[in-house]
Design an enzyme around this catalytic site. Sequence first.
Site, PDB file in Angstrom:
ATOM      1  N   HIS A   1      -4.647   5.733  -0.159  1.00 18.50           N
ATOM      2  CA  HIS A   1      -4.995   4.239  -0.514  1.00 18.50           C
ATOM      3  C   HIS A   1      -6.229   3.985  -1.352  1.00 18.50           C
ATOM      4  CE1 HIS A   1      -4.846  -0.267  -0.067  1.00 18.50           C
ATOM      5  NE2 HIS A   1      -4.427  -0.111   1.212  1.00 18.50           N
TER       6      HIS A   1
ATOM      7  N   ASP B   1     -22.861 -26.670 -38.695  1.00 18.20           N
ATOM      8  CA  ASP B   1     -22.800 -25.931 -40.001  1.00 18.20           C
ATOM      9  C   ASP B   1     -21.933 -27.117 -40.866  1.00 18.20           C
ATOM     10  OD1 ASP B   1     -21.498 -24.538 -42.286  1.00 18.20           O
ATOM     11  OD2 ASP B   1     -20.539 -23.067 -41.244  1.00 18.20           O
TER      12      ASP B   1
END
Length: 384
Positions: free
Chosen positions: A149, A325
């Site tokens: 596991h 911008d």
Amino acid sequence: MKVHVRSTTMLEPEFPALNPNLQDQLVPLTIFDKAAMDFPIAILHAYRAPTPSNATITAALSQVLSHYPHLAGRLVADDQRRSCMHINNAGVRVVEADIHGDLEDHLPLVPSPELTALHPKTDHAEEILQIQLNRFACGGLVIGLTVHHQVGDGLAINLFLTNWARVARGLEVDPVPLHDRAIFVPRRPYSTFECVMGHLWRSVTMARMNLEGEVTELKLSVNGRARLRPGVPMEYFGNLVLWASPRLEVGELLSGGTQLAAKAIREAVIPVDDAYFRSFIDFGATVKEGEEEGELKASVPPIGCTVSPNLEVDSWLRFPFSEIDFGGGGPCAVLPAWLPVEGLVVLMQSLEEKGLEEKGGVDAVVSLSQDAVPLFRKICHEMD
């Protein structure tokens, strides 16, 4: 149910070089692996006839193991005594067995000690993965497997089995498993803001030569957009900021290091949560508009004064300045025009790379009295 074992072999990946970076490596278990049960789990998959031959199934297993080399490795401890998977292609144990009678005579299968005969023994098994192919006289098949596991959870193992079956049908492995365990990187104990501000808090306090015994306080702005539940969109236009106020005694702040300062900041910010903002909204509902005695007014230090031994901090670290911008690129500098009160601090992302400065740098605009500047300049670039 009488099980007759015909053969036991060790099956290796067909293409061991498929993951060259993993070959002969010791892969430490992750914290999630270590939290899983430290023993093999056994699973049975039953199939009615017709079924593919054992040769087809084992050939597909050898191929798919090339994508799952961990399953053909071994669990070991490295020289630091850490639990690891040794990717050494030691192989998977494959058992072939016959069972007299028809599968239908045993359906539906019910978990019982008798069914443990349908998978390889797990006692003292060093193999991470073991497979047993149980053939019934009718042509039915039960695939019994045991897998440790700590190598994978239920979904991981199911995806492996699905890919094994795909390859047996002549299909490609899809999805290809991800083996990068480096994705689980521990979070830093403190954020960039907490560390930088903790350092500045100590540096300014030291440069001011504030006296031990005094209590110094930060006033930190906290954005409510991400803290209210449900969250308020970042595009909300208006004010949505409250304040956190960590406090420390000067001697404690200076002797405790940046870690203590960052911890104090974090512990003060955490309570400024949804409940805190909503309590402020509730408070606002009690304020009587237009009545002088009930009107809510912000406390602002007068221009030209000092807030020493305290600091007032604004963080611009997450403001997307580069997106402002107008066609020629983002700004090369953004800064407050003037800080008219001693003890004001503004933090922002560095916009330009200067010298050896790394990307992601932080600029701090700090308003200090002239007599504190020389010492501050000397110590502010050295974080303990």
